[in-house]
Design an enzyme around this catalytic site. Structure first.
Site, PDB file in Angstrom:
ATOM      1  N   GLY A  48       0.837  -1.201   0.000  1.00  0.00           N
ATOM      2  CA  GLY A  48       0.000   0.000   0.000  1.00  0.00           C
ATOM      3  C   GLY A  48       0.871   1.250   0.000  1.00  0.00           C
ATOM      4  O   GLY A  48       2.081   1.176  -0.187  1.00  0.00           O
ATOM      5  N   GLU A  81      -7.478   4.381 -29.297  1.00  0.00           N
ATOM      6  CA  GLU A  81      -7.193   3.338 -28.309  1.00  0.00           C
ATOM      7  C   GLU A  81      -8.167   2.182 -28.454  1.00  0.00           C
ATOM      8  O   GLU A  81      -7.776   1.018 -28.411  1.00  0.00           O
ATOM      9  CB  GLU A  81      -7.228   3.933 -26.900  1.00  0.00           C
ATOM     10  CG  GLU A  81      -7.104   2.937 -25.781  1.00  0.00           C
ATOM     11  CD  GLU A  81      -5.864   2.037 -25.853  1.00  0.00           C
ATOM     12  OE1 GLU A  81      -4.944   2.314 -26.651  1.00  0.00           O
ATOM     13  OE2 GLU A  81      -5.845   1.018 -25.138  1.00  0.00           O
TER      14      GLU A  81
END
Ligand code: AGP
Length: 606
Positions: A101, A479
């Protein structure tokens, strides 16, 4: 995204931990380490590189202890060094932690630890010393007290040499799973390394802490009240667990986007000043003001993310911005100087064309910075600063979460540059507010998956497809077209909507469907006219439209509705249906979704 595995039981911990680390390597690794409680003390070994190197270093050590913690690191804070590898320790090695994290306020917390001589650059080492500061015999209480001061995300396991019968686990934003065995327990970042031993697990939820012994699991909520947690049965095999139940890494990574998007923006925007602060750029505010031109370089999907960044920089920062495909940039004769900022953008940080372009731009005196996913990669090291996009390891060849996280960072940079120039506080605040809503809107858009799968099924017999978009949505069309062609092998092309009448319209016929992005923005009416041109040629039309736009139904054979957002942030939402469309199409056509033919994840050759 790091990997954690811990064990407390009746067997020697080391073989279990090493096998678990190998099962977690898919989460990315640049270094690894273990700590085993042996003969009353914690023995720690850490190495850079693959788990095999760690295993080799451990092979002559007699570590027979039955409790230990281990970690594979995917660097977020601090470079790739042995000192930065986990476990990190405090209290002269009696207290150790492994953590996955980002501790957002670790610099502030460090101010409480002025007497500590830190050996690493990590946020995790600050946390273990903070726990040590509050430790006076009750390990769980020390962890709870320290975590009460933490802002950010964690999945962590803590051990102390004076507590041979317990491990403390805590979760906030980074998953933790506890495997339940016979007088033994396993704690891991996900079920993958546990399934070899048990399919009975306890999932910790955010804010919860667990005190795990060989016999029991005691869980506590954020108010430190004891709570009962259900033991659940997992019916995945190990391969499925690596993908956390998803059929392919690509689908898992598409669904990772809301979470990793928040990792990309966390701690980098300011809700008071309506700006962003990306310190890694290593430029003073005045040096930023001296930049009079920005060039984005990248390849493939990354170059399309760069296109979205171009629009953001021109709109928010008022700086001329251009996009160069890296393989072109390095051979054309770019006119650049020390007022030109070149952003080298790369998920892998190893793309040969982009690396060569970095070296050429530096040779010509440009200010060169990186926007990279892989910490410590060559491009990250060869640029003179920049920003990591925190997308976590992207394993599918087709890039998805890295693309949206690149755009997140580009928008933050455009905001930071703009607010150092003429961008108003009001507009800056609007951008910040819109950014903070994106993750939720991504989640809403992901709920369209089954509907999009049906649309893909309807068009799975076609051999061509055209994608249309205008403005910033032209980068989305590019994309979407690349995603479809690279994993389904259907021929697809993308054009700006206004270009159709200049030639591409000749292609259209009932056998050549069109996927048009017609969301509500300043170019909506223009795009609507382009779609009418397309319809008049008898082509089938799939429309991406804004929720509530009933007029779209008149123009399309299929409509996919997405939540509305600020125009500059549209690629973060509008690309997701196109990713899902390509994914479902490839599955329907039986293609190798994660490993499409002829392609590599990182193109490290010209
Ligand atoms: C996109 O799906 C492809 N994987 C490819 O276009 C990729 O984006 C390109 O090769 C650039 O890679 P990089 O971001 O690692 O430099």
């Amino acid at each position: 995204m790091c990997g954690i595995i811990a064990y407390i039981g009746k067997e020697p911990a080391l073989p279990i931990l090493l096998r678990g680390l190998r099962r977690l390597e898919y989460r990315g690794y640049d270094s690894a380490g273990v700590a085993i409680l042996n003969n009353g003390g914690l023995n720690r070994v850490k190495t850079m590189g693959k788990i095999d190197i760690l295993s080799e270093k451990l092979k002559d050590q007699e570590l027979l202890g039955t409790m230990g913690i281990a970690h594979t690191r995917w660097a977020t804070h601090g470079g790739v060094t042995e000192a930065n590898a986990h476990p990190h320790s405090a209290l002269n090695g009696k207290l150790m932690i492994v953590h996955n994290g980002i501790i957002e306020n670790y610099r502030e917390l460090k101010n409480q630890l002025l007497d500590v001589s830190f050996v690493s650059q990590t946020d995790t080492e600050v946390l273990v010393h903070l726990i040590g500061k509050y430790y006076s015999g009750d390990l769980r209480q020390a962890v709870e007290t320290a975590l009460a001061q933490v802002r950010g995300t964690y999945g962590l396991v803590v051990t102390h040499a004076d507590h041979p019968d317990k491990l403390i686990a805590a979760r906030m934003g980074s998953p933790l799973v506890i495997g339940v065995g016979e007088n033994e327990h396993y704690i891991a970042s996900d079920a993958t390394p546990i399934l070899a031993y048990t399919n009975q697990v306890v999932f910790l939820d955010d804010g919860e802490i667990a005190e795990v012994s060989r016999e029991t699991i005691k869980t506590f909520n954020v108010r430190h009240e004891h709570i009962q947690k259900r033991v659940e049965k997992i019916d995945w095999d190990e391969a499925q667990a690596e993908k956390q139940g998803f059929a392919h890494f690509m689908l898992k990574e598409i669904y990772d986007q809301p979470t990793v998007f928040q990792d990309a923006i966390r701690g980098r925007y300011n809700i008071i000043d309506g700006t962003a602060r990306l310190g890694g750029i290593n430029l003073t505010d005045n040096q930023i003001r001296d930049i009079n031109r920005v060039i984005f370089i990248g390849c493939g999907t990354t170059s399309y993310a760069a296109m979205a960044g171009k629009y953001a920089f021109e709109r928010l920062a008022g700086i001329p911005a251009e996009v160069d495909v890296a393989s072109e940039f390095r051979y054309r004769d770019p006119v650049i100087d020390n007022h030109t900022l070149v952003f080298a953008i790369s998920q892998s940080g190893e793309t040969a064309d982009t690396l060569a372009a970095v070296r050429e731009a530096k040779r010509r005196g440009a200010v060169v910075r990186g926007i990279v996913n892989a910490v410590g990669s060559t491009i990250a090291r060869e640029t003179d600063g920049g920003t990591y996009i925190h997308a976590g390891p992207e394993l599918a060849v087709a890039s998805t979460k890295a693309y949206t996280n690149m755009i997140a960072v580009l928008i933050l940079y455009a905001l930071q540059f703009g607010r150092l120039r003429r961008l108003s506080l009001a507009t800056g605040l609007r951008v910040v507010d819109a950014l903070r809503e994106v993750a939720q809107k991504m989640k809403e858009t992901l709920e369209l998956s089954e509907e999009i799968k049906k649309v893909a099924q309807k068009y799975s017999d076609y051999h061509n497809m055209m994608f249309l978009g205008r403005g910033i949505n032209f980068s989305v069309a590019l994309e979407g077209s690349l995603k479809l062609k690279e994993i389904s092998y259907i021929h697809s092309e993308a054009f700006p909507g206004g270009e159709m009448k200049h030639g591409p319209l000749a292609l259209l016929c009932p056998e050549f469907p069109v996927f048009a992005i017609m969301t509500k923005n300043q170019l909506y009416e223009k795009m609507r006219s382009n779609v009418e041109e397309v319809r008049a040629r008898g082509a089938k039309v799939i429309l991406l439209a804004t929720k509530g736009d009933d007029r779209a139904l008149e123009l399309a054979d299929d409509v996919i509705y997405v939540p509305e957002t600020m125009e500059l942030l549209e690629p973060l939402i509008n690309t997701i249906p196109l990713q899902l469309f390509a994914y479902h199409m490839a599955v329907i056509l039986g293609k190798d979704v994660d490993r499409p033919r002829n392609l590599a994840k990182s193109v490290t050759v010209e």
